[in-house]
Design a protein around this motif. Structure first.
Motif, PDB file in Angstrom:
ATOM      1  N   LEU A 158       0.893  -1.291  -0.012  1.00 18.49           N
ATOM      2  CA  LEU A 158      -0.049   0.015   0.073  1.00 18.49           C
ATOM      3  C   LEU A 158       0.922   1.123   0.132  1.00 18.49           C
ATOM      4  O   LEU A 158       0.440   2.276  -0.627  1.00 18.49           O
ATOM      5  N   LEU A 159       1.815   1.080   0.900  1.00 20.91           N
ATOM      6  CA  LEU A 159       2.867   2.225   0.654  1.00 20.91           C
ATOM      7  C   LEU A 159       3.522   2.502  -0.635  1.00 20.91           C
ATOM      8  O   LEU A 159       3.560   3.922  -0.901  1.00 20.91           O
ATOM      9  N   LEU A 160       3.870   1.516  -1.295  1.00 19.87           N
ATOM     10  CA  LEU A 160       4.435   1.844  -2.526  1.00 19.87           C
ATOM     11  C   LEU A 160       3.229   2.417  -3.590  1.00 19.87           C
ATOM     12  O   LEU A 160       3.561   3.106  -4.426  1.00 19.87           O
ATOM     13  N   GLN A 161       1.926   1.880  -3.358  1.00 14.87           N
ATOM     14  CA  GLN A 161       0.901   2.279  -4.233  1.00 14.87           C
ATOM     15  C   GLN A 161       0.818   3.847  -4.090  1.00 14.87           C
ATOM     16  O   GLN A 161       0.384   4.552  -5.054  1.00 14.87           O
ATOM     17  N   ALA A 162       0.986   4.395  -2.878  1.00 15.55           N
ATOM     18  CA  ALA A 162       0.863   5.680  -2.664  1.00 15.55           C
ATOM     19  C   ALA A 162       1.911   6.587  -3.138  1.00 15.55           C
ATOM     20  O   ALA A 162       1.864   7.851  -3.099  1.00 15.55           O
ATOM     21  N   VAL A 163       3.149   6.126  -3.546  1.00 13.49           N
ATOM     22  CA  VAL A 163       4.334   6.834  -3.868  1.00 13.49           C
ATOM     23  C   VAL A 163       3.948   7.622  -5.166  1.00 13.49           C
ATOM     24  O   VAL A 163       4.357   8.798  -5.345  1.00 13.49           O
ATOM     25  N   PRO A 164       3.388   7.027  -6.220  1.00 12.77           N
ATOM     26  CA  PRO A 164       3.277   8.156  -7.339  1.00 12.77           C
ATOM     27  C   PRO A 164       2.392   9.309  -7.208  1.00 12.77           C
ATOM     28  O   PRO A 164       2.768  10.263  -7.676  1.00 12.77           O
ATOM     29  N   PRO A 165       1.251   9.046  -6.428  1.00 18.63           N
ATOM     30  CA  PRO A 165       0.557  10.309  -6.398  1.00 18.63           C
ATOM     31  C   PRO A 165       1.151  11.248  -5.328  1.00 18.63           C
ATOM     32  O   PRO A 165       0.932  12.328  -5.495  1.00 18.63           O
ATOM     33  N   LEU A 166       1.683  10.603  -4.591  1.00 18.33           N
ATOM     34  CA  LEU A 166       2.611  11.592  -3.213  1.00 18.33           C
ATOM     35  C   LEU A 166       3.634  12.374  -4.118  1.00 18.33           C
ATOM     36  O   LEU A 166       3.756  13.512  -3.846  1.00 18.33           O
ATOM     37  N   LEU A 167       4.306  11.730  -5.016  1.00 19.91           N
ATOM     38  CA  LEU A 167       5.333  12.362  -5.755  1.00 19.91           C
ATOM     39  C   LEU A 167       5.030  13.758  -6.586  1.00 19.91           C
ATOM     40  O   LEU A 167       5.664  14.272  -6.770  1.00 19.91           O
ATOM     41  N   LYS A 168       3.594  13.685  -6.992  1.00 21.86           N
ATOM     42  CA  LYS A 168       3.002  14.420  -7.746  1.00 21.86           C
ATOM     43  C   LYS A 168       2.795  15.895  -6.885  1.00 21.86           C
ATOM     44  O   LYS A 168       2.902  17.140  -7.394  1.00 21.86           O
ATOM     45  N   LEU A 169       2.814  15.359  -5.633  1.00 21.08           N
ATOM     46  CA  LEU A 169       2.482  16.755  -4.698  1.00 21.08           C
ATOM     47  C   LEU A 169       3.795  17.087  -3.974  1.00 21.08           C
ATOM     48  O   LEU A 169       3.949  18.193  -3.993  1.00 21.08           O
ATOM     49  N   ARG A 170       4.643  16.165  -3.984  1.00 19.26           N
ATOM     50  CA  ARG A 170       5.880  16.286  -2.961  1.00 19.26           C
ATOM     51  C   ARG A 170       7.042  15.613  -3.907  1.00 19.26           C
ATOM     52  O   ARG A 170       7.499  14.410  -3.501  1.00 19.26           O
ATOM     53  N   PRO A 171       7.472  16.179  -5.117  1.00 18.07           N
ATOM     54  CA  PRO A 171       8.524  15.432  -5.551  1.00 18.07           C
ATOM     55  C   PRO A 171       9.907  15.072  -5.062  1.00 18.07           C
ATOM     56  O   PRO A 171      10.642  14.192  -5.585  1.00 18.07           O
ATOM     57  N   ASP A 172      10.240  15.677  -3.820  1.00 14.94           N
ATOM     58  CA  ASP A 172      11.373  15.250  -2.998  1.00 14.94           C
ATOM     59  C   ASP A 172      11.030  14.397  -2.325  1.00 14.94           C
ATOM     60  O   ASP A 172      12.009  13.922  -1.548  1.00 14.94           O
ATOM     61  N   VAL A 173      10.143  13.752  -1.917  1.00 15.35           N
ATOM     62  CA  VAL A 173       9.750  12.242  -1.164  1.00 15.35           C
ATOM     63  C   VAL A 173      10.766  11.193  -1.649  1.00 15.35           C
ATOM     64  O   VAL A 173      10.535  11.057  -2.897  1.00 15.35           O
ATOM     65  N   ARG A 174      11.143  10.595  -0.944  1.00 16.59           N
ATOM     66  CA  ARG A 174      11.910   9.301  -1.094  1.00 16.59           C
ATOM     67  C   ARG A 174      11.383   8.319   0.139  1.00 16.59           C
ATOM     68  O   ARG A 174      11.020   8.589   1.209  1.00 16.59           O
ATOM     69  N   VAL A 175      11.226   6.887  -0.310  1.00 19.94           N
ATOM     70  CA  VAL A 175      10.929   5.828   0.426  1.00 19.94           C
ATOM     71  C   VAL A 175      12.055   4.939   0.833  1.00 19.94           C
ATOM     72  O   VAL A 175      12.884   4.641  -0.263  1.00 19.94           O
TER      73      VAL A 175
END
Length: 408
Positions: free
Chosen positions: A234-251
């Motif tokens: 689920l966390l990985l599924q959230a990464v693409p939409p989160l990157l649109k909001l916050r491109p500097d996020v890394r997991v």
């Protein structure tokens, strides 16, 4: 009150798991109370067999592995029970404990009940999780199957016949009482932390941060075993939409386990392999360095009986270190985390809720020091092992007194 307690365990150190860490914490506090503890592990302790092994100053009696038998459902478990019972009887006759304390799974409780009855020793059973629910997550059975129902019946039999039942949280206690076990017979020994073992998070190792490509990034991370119920998919599924909001996020995913390869394949399929860093397992003494790289710890557990009923250790350890954390709103998390105060909860199984919660938490970084202080204060005041282990005292004493009166 000077007591000798013989603990019957699934496995122990040198293996590292939440199970072994809880065990060690209990044993340390019981020794501080002046009690003598004896320790036996089941045949499931995966290591070359030796009758006794001393690890970090703790001596464990080991049980030899059960001989391979006919591969029919249940026969393997019967062999484990018989082997544990045989070894437990030997150790109990040699060490003469006042009380037998069997810890999950039920494969340890049944031998303890038989030996306790034979030797006239009180038996307590501590439920950390239900074996049948763990088997569902591991894929060895399904909820409602014949094996599931038989295992549940065996568990209930052990609960009824133990002199007292301990468990780790209110979710499990409610389920035990719903099986017809008297509420007065069930005591919660909450998961806790050894405050002295955890310092509030330090400064990140800049060289390690740079090597992992995390310079200038907001890091969302998980450290532990990659089991399906942890919800890392689920966390990985959230990464693409989160990157649109916050491109500097890394997991940052630190550890390994059954879902390791599936998660790496998922990251590639989602096109986020460059934004998700898998470190593999790291030595225990190195774990702190990785914690110090993470801005927000994520515990996105899926909703299932196991996670709804059982409280995990990791969020408590995170709070002890003054970490900022986000977690799904399964029952096990809701017992530990006060939403918006000691952490942030999101709707279990919902990518949209997880993305919104992460985005909101990152946006409110000015509140992070307050969240860190609240989490640390919670574990210091309520979830320390001294408080938890003190709850054994009255029960142990009552059972030993009853035995002495009965034999007088």
């Amino acid at each position: 009150m000077s007591l000798k307690i013989l603990h019957v365990l699934d496995h122990s150190i040198p293996l590292h798991s939440g199970y072994t860490f809880r065990t060690l914490s209990i044993l340390r506090e019981q020794r501080k109370l002046g009690w003598d503890t004896v320790h036996l592990t089941s045949p499931k302790h995966a290591a070359p067999y030796v009758p006794e092994e001393t690890v970090d100053g703790w001596t464990f009696h080991r049980t030899p592995p059960a001989a391979p038998g006919v591969k029919l459902p249940g026969l393997g478990e019967v062999a484990l029970i018989k082997q544990t019972e045989k070894r437990l009887l030997e150790v109990a006759q040699k060490t003469k404990p006042d009380l037998l304390h069997a810890h999950s799974p039920v494969l340890n409780a049944i031998p303890a009940l038989r030996v306790g009855r034979q030797l006239g020793i009180p038996v307590v059973y501590e439920v950390r999780a239900f074996w049948e629910d763990a088997a569902v997550d591991h894929g060895t059975t399904t909820e409602g199957s014949l094996r599931y129902r038989l295992t549940r019946r065996l568990e209930t039999h052990a609960l009824r016949n133990a002199d007292h039942v301990f468990t780790i949280c209110e979710g499990l206690r409610s389920d035990i009482v719903a099986r017809g076990i008297a509420a007065a017979k069930v005591t919660v020994i909450p998961n806790a932390v050894d405050i002295e073992a955890f310092d509030v998070g330090g400064e990140p190792d800049l060289a390690l941060k740079s090597r992992l490509g995390l310079d200038g990034k907001t890091v969302v991370g998980f450290i532990g075993s990659f089991y399906a119920y942890e919800g890392l998919d689920l966390l990985l599924q959230a990464v693409p939409p989160l990157l649109k909001l916050r491109p500097d996020v890394r997991v940052l995913l630190v550890g390994g386990g059954p879902q390791d390869e599936a998660l790496k394949a998922q990251a590639r399929a989602l096109g986020i392999a460059d934004q998700v860093i898998f470190t593999g397992r790291v030595p225990h003494q190195e774990v702190q360095r990785y914690y110090d790289l993470i801005d927000v710890l994520a515990y996105p557990r899926h909703s299932m009986r196991l996670t709804e009923l059982v409280t995990p250790l990791k969020p408590l350890e995170a709070m002890a270190q003054g970490r900022v954390l986000i977690a799904s709103d399964v029952g096990g998390h809701k017992e530990l985390i006060l939403d918006g105060d000691t952490g942030v909860l999101f709707k279990a199984g919902s990518v949209d809720s997880l993305v919104a919660a992460l985005d909101g938490l990152i946006a409110q970084s000015a509140r992070w020091p307050q969240i860190r202080r609240a989490g640390r204060a919670f574990v210091e005041g309520e979830r320390n092992w001294r408080n938890s282990v003190s709850r054994y005292q009255a029960v142990y004493q009552r059972l030993v007194d009853q035995k002495q009166h009965a034999s007088a």
